[in-house]
Design an enzyme around this catalytic site. Structure first.
Site, short mmCIF file in Angstrom:
data_model
loop_
_atom_site.label_atom_id
_atom_site.label_comp_id
_atom_site.label_asym_id
_atom_site.label_seq_id
_atom_site.Cartn_x
_atom_site.Cartn_y
_atom_site.Cartn_z
N LYS A 203 0.82 -1.22 0.00
CA LYS A 203 0.00 0.00 0.00
C LYS A 203 0.86 1.27 0.00
O LYS A 203 2.05 1.25 0.29
CB LYS A 203 -1.01 -0.04 1.15
CG LYS A 203 -2.13 -1.04 0.81
CD LYS A 203 -3.28 -1.04 1.77
CE LYS A 203 -4.33 -2.03 1.26
NZ LYS A 203 -5.41 -2.27 2.23
N ARG A 238 -3.27 -10.26 4.85
CA ARG A 238 -3.68 -10.35 3.44
C ARG A 238 -2.55 -9.80 2.59
O ARG A 238 -2.21 -8.61 2.71
CB ARG A 238 -4.97 -9.54 3.24
CG ARG A 238 -5.55 -9.57 1.84
CD ARG A 238 -6.84 -8.74 1.79
NE ARG A 238 -7.43 -8.74 0.47
CZ ARG A 238 -7.07 -7.93 -0.52
NH1 ARG A 238 -6.12 -7.04 -0.34
NH2 ARG A 238 -7.67 -8.01 -1.69
#
Ligand code: HH2
Length: 259
Positions: A203, A238
């Site tokens: 991210k 994840r």
């Protein structure tokens, strides 16, 4: 801690969009994630990156369902969707867990999951993917995010989902600044008496810390978050890079047994 491998069957996901746009390629990629050590594979047909455009239910089903059907015989499959109609079709095709980044906002979602008897990830976000970064304003991000998640967990239990089937996720990068993401990760050990999932792989806040603009190059920072999640007592992480995460965790847990 279980590893959820990411399989995006979207043309526009932020780090792997367009890579698996035919069913055979997507299934081969998913099977490779199982072979690398993923405990489950999360199939998503709608990009939720900041600014992403919405897709129709029919289009999302057309992307996700054939992949779920072909992959489910090879290992546990979750579906990353905000729509109960997509979740229902994916459960019929063999999915065993629903990953809902809206925290069960579709009024049909929680009753569906209760009837199916499966588990659900309830993630925190605000607004919609195309507007959410404007809503990244908090007085106390940790208190507000976890209070909102508590409310969704109460709603899930009221719909008939047992506590053991509820997984909470603070939603790293969803209506959060880099400082909010770091505060939520720092605060994680206080929250893991519940079942918690952490999704930080590749991210933008990692790129901001390391100076890497390209998402696919953010492996080391993503591994650092996975090791932190393990130490903090998270139930799931994840990730895009399953093999590297498995190896990093193998060494980390040999040194520091699970909390
Ligand atoms: N992040 C993304 C998508 N789904 N689900 C959960 N539970 N937690 C997350 O943090 C999370 C999620 C965004 O990442 P990705 O799937 O790689 O990208 P995109 O939304 O562009 O498909």
């Amino acid at each position: 801690m279980k590893i959820m491998g990411i399989l995006n069957v979207t043309p526009d996901s932020f780090s792997d969009g367009g890579r698996h746009d035919d069913v055979a390629a997507a299934v081969a990629f998913g099977r490779a994630l199982f072979a690398e050590g993923a405990h489950l594979v999360d199939v998503g047909g709608e990009s939720t990156r900041p600014g992403a455009a919405a897709v129709s239910v029919d289009e999302e089903c057309a992307r996700v369902v054939p992949v779920v059907r072909a992959l489910a015989p090879h290992g546990p499959v979750s579906v990353d969707t905000r729509r109960a109609a997509v979740a229902r079709a994916a459960l019929d095709a063999g999915a065993t867990l629903i990953n809902d980044v809206s925290g069960g906002a579709d009024p049909d979602m929680l009753p569906l999951v209760a009837r199916a008897g499966c588990a659900i990830v309830l993630m925190h976000m605000r607004g919609e993917p195309d507007t959410m970064q404007r809503l990244a304003v908090y007085d106390d991000v940790c208190a507000e995010v976890w209070a909102a998640l508590d409310e969704r967990a109460v709603a899930a239990r009221a719909a008939g989902i047992p506590e053991g089937n509820i997984i909470l996720d603070p939603g790293i990068g969803f209506a959060k600044t880099a400082a909010h993401n770091l505060a939520l990760l720092r605060d994680l050990p206080r929250r893991t008496s519940r079942s918690v999932l952490v999704g930080a792989s590749r991210k933008a806040f990692i790129g901001a810390l390391t100076g890497q603009a390209r998402a696919a190059e953010r492996l080391e920072g993503s591994l650092a978050v996975a090791l932190h999640a393990q130490d903090a007592g998270a139930a799931y992480v994840r990730v895009h890079d399953v093999a590297a995460t498995v190896r990093a965790l193998a060494v980390w847990t040999a040194i520091r047994p699970a909390p």
